[in-house]
Design a protein around this motif. Structure first.
Motif, PDB file in Angstrom:
ATOM      1  N   GLU A  90      42.347  43.892  38.328  1.00  0.00           N
ATOM      2  CA  GLU A  90      42.175  42.764  37.429  1.00  0.00           C
ATOM      3  C   GLU A  90      42.806  41.528  38.060  1.00  0.00           C
ATOM      4  OE1 GLU A  90      41.588  46.400  35.086  1.00  0.00           O
ATOM      5  OE2 GLU A  90      42.953  45.782  36.657  1.00  0.00           O
ATOM      6  N   PRO A  91      42.272  40.328  37.781  1.00  0.00           N
ATOM      7  CA  PRO A  91      42.767  39.102  38.417  1.00  0.00           C
ATOM      8  C   PRO A  91      44.275  38.899  38.311  1.00  0.00           C
ATOM      9  CG  PRO A  91      40.727  38.644  37.264  1.00  0.00           C
ATOM     10  CD  PRO A  91      41.100  40.058  36.915  1.00  0.00           C
ATOM     11  N   GLY A  92      44.848  39.295  37.179  1.00  0.00           N
ATOM     12  CA  GLY A  92      46.282  39.068  36.983  1.00  0.00           C
ATOM     13  C   GLY A  92      47.177  39.803  37.946  1.00  0.00           C
ATOM     14  N   TYR A  93      46.683  40.855  38.558  1.00  0.00           N
ATOM     15  CA  TYR A  93      47.516  41.613  39.500  1.00  0.00           C
ATOM     16  C   TYR A  93      47.847  40.816  40.755  1.00  0.00           C
ATOM     17  CZ  TYR A  93      47.433  46.147  37.153  1.00  0.00           C
ATOM     18  OH  TYR A  93      47.642  47.182  36.272  1.00  0.00           O
ATOM     19  N   TYR A  94      46.985  39.889  41.129  1.00  0.00           N
ATOM     20  CA  TYR A  94      47.157  39.218  42.419  1.00  0.00           C
ATOM     21  C   TYR A  94      48.312  38.221  42.441  1.00  0.00           C
ATOM     22  CZ  TYR A  94      42.835  41.480  43.693  1.00  0.00           C
ATOM     23  OH  TYR A  94      41.882  42.430  43.963  1.00  0.00           O
ATOM     24  N   ALA A 239      36.696  42.136  39.697  1.00  0.00           N
ATOM     25  CA  ALA A 239      36.417  42.582  38.335  1.00  0.00           C
ATOM     26  C   ALA A 239      35.345  41.670  37.749  1.00  0.00           C
ATOM     27  CB  ALA A 239      37.692  42.505  37.494  1.00  0.00           C
ATOM     28  N   PRO A 240      34.560  42.151  36.799  1.00  0.00           N
ATOM     29  CA  PRO A 240      33.555  41.292  36.171  1.00  0.00           C
ATOM     30  C   PRO A 240      34.208  40.202  35.327  1.00  0.00           C
ATOM     31  CG  PRO A 240      33.649  43.419  35.071  1.00  0.00           C
ATOM     32  CD  PRO A 240      34.504  43.537  36.290  1.00  0.00           C
ATOM     33  N   TYR A 241      33.523  39.080  35.193  1.00  0.00           N
ATOM     34  CA  TYR A 241      34.044  37.939  34.447  1.00  0.00           C
ATOM     35  C   TYR A 241      33.155  37.627  33.251  1.00  0.00           C
ATOM     36  CZ  TYR A 241      37.134  36.830  38.397  1.00  0.00           C
ATOM     37  OH  TYR A 241      38.093  36.867  39.378  1.00  0.00           O
ATOM     38  N   LEU A 242      33.779  37.391  32.112  1.00  0.00           N
ATOM     39  CA  LEU A 242      33.080  36.867  30.949  1.00  0.00           C
ATOM     40  C   LEU A 242      33.111  35.347  31.054  1.00  0.00           C
ATOM     41  CD1 LEU A 242      31.809  36.738  28.166  1.00  0.00           C
ATOM     42  CD2 LEU A 242      34.039  37.251  27.156  1.00  0.00           C
TER      43      LEU A 242
END
Length: 328
Positions: A90-94, A239-242
């Motif tokens: 997920e983006p937040g991990y980076y 990850a897919p984005y909404l």
């Protein structure tokens, strides 16, 4: 009192037990492991991937709130020589930092004892000082209940018993509806019955991640290096984005900058612009695709793997892998 069975997300522990059990059934066979938090858990159809790639695929998606180092350590335990890994974080991990929140602390106390054991003296000291006073009280009560009134917390104790969990999974009835339960997994590790579009919250930020924290950089660098020594290839996927609208030029520019910073670790096999989904494809959060969205995302992953990681499909073809060996 680390090990006190306090309230926590025991289903995540059950899920870990089951997924490691599923991997063990493929011992000796080269496999593809799709790992990350709950984004791949909900968003990847490993059963369909196995059929299309003609090789065993395991969905090792877990929970997006788990510490990054926890996910990487669990993946490193199950990955063997000649396996391949796709990390769909997920983006937040980076841009995450090394600090546990209350949710993570409670899980370590209740069931993630191996995480505690890997901590240094300084980390353990910091961990203990981070435990809320209310949690200390619950630890005392849970320890008493475990010793004197175990029936009161029987479900928690059962979730800690690997033999019990695996037996229950093997004898589970087909799920009729969605539940956050390890027993809603199929034999490839996919979450099932995520049907419909329930999420009405905010969209995702397609420009995130835009930076890489020092902590994450060190964690991923060490992980990729360890896997390389074991002759295991590691690929990264978005990850897919909404997202309903965005400026394509701005996205490509920001993604290029991030990819440039990331190339010391690895590369992404797909582009964010190809992974934008409408609200109707998300289940209950902007990280969880529903069944329809999962099918689309899995097809896109197959295309990316064939274009950017052909050695995976080439290896499967050379082995002429028999689908009868895949999990039932």
């Amino acid at each position: 009192m680390i090990g006190a069975p306090i309230r926590s997300e025991y289903w995540v522990n059950e899920m870990l037990i089951i997924k490691k059990h599923l991997v063990k059934q493929l011992e000796g066979e080269p496999k593809l492991i799709i790992a990350g938090g709950s984004s791949p858990l909900f968003g990847i159809d490993a059963e369909y991937l196995s059929q299309q790639l003609k090789m065993p695929v395991i969905n090792f998606g877990l929970h997006a709130a788990l510490p990054l180092e926890k996910i990487l350590k669990e993946v490193s335990k199950i990955a063997k020589t000649n396996d391949s890994i796709v990390l769909q974080l997920e983006p937040g991990y980076y841009n995450r930092i090394q600090k546990l929140d209350t949710w993570q602390i409670e899980n370590v106390i209740a069931w993630d004892h191996s995480f505690w054991e890997t901590m240094s003296y300084h980390e353990k000291k910091q961990f203990l000082t981070s435990i809320p006073l209310s949690t200390f009280g619950e630890m005392v009560m849970a320890t008493v209940a475990k010793e004197i009134f175990p029936s009161i917390i029987r479900k928690r104790l059962n979730a800690l018993d690997a033999e019990y969990v695996i037996s229950k999974f093997n004898n589970r009835p087909p799920p009729s509806s969605f539940e956050y339960s390890a027993y809603n997994l199929n034999n490839y590790g996919d979450m099932t019955k995520a049907e419909g579009s329930l999420y009405q919250g905010i969209e995702g930020d397609i420009h995130n991640p835009s930076s890489l924290s020092d902590f994450t950089s060190k964690q991923l660098t060490a992980f990729v290096k360890e896997m390389k020594l074991k002759k295991i290839k590691v690929y990264f996927a978005n990850a897919p984005y909404l997202v309903s609208e965005y400026n394509l030029d701005e996205l490509r520019a920001s993604e290029a900058l991030f990819s440039k910073d990331f190339e010391k670790i690895g590369f992404f096999i797909d582009k964010r612009e190809d992974l934008t989904f409408g609200r109707s494809f998300f289940f209950d959060t902007n990280l969880h695709l529903n069944t329809q969205g999962r099918s689309l995302r899995t097809e896109l992953l197959i295309i990316s793997l064939r274009n950017k990681a052909p050695e995976i499909t080439n290896y499967a073809e050379k082995k002429n892998y028999n689908l009868c060996n895949l999990p039932n």
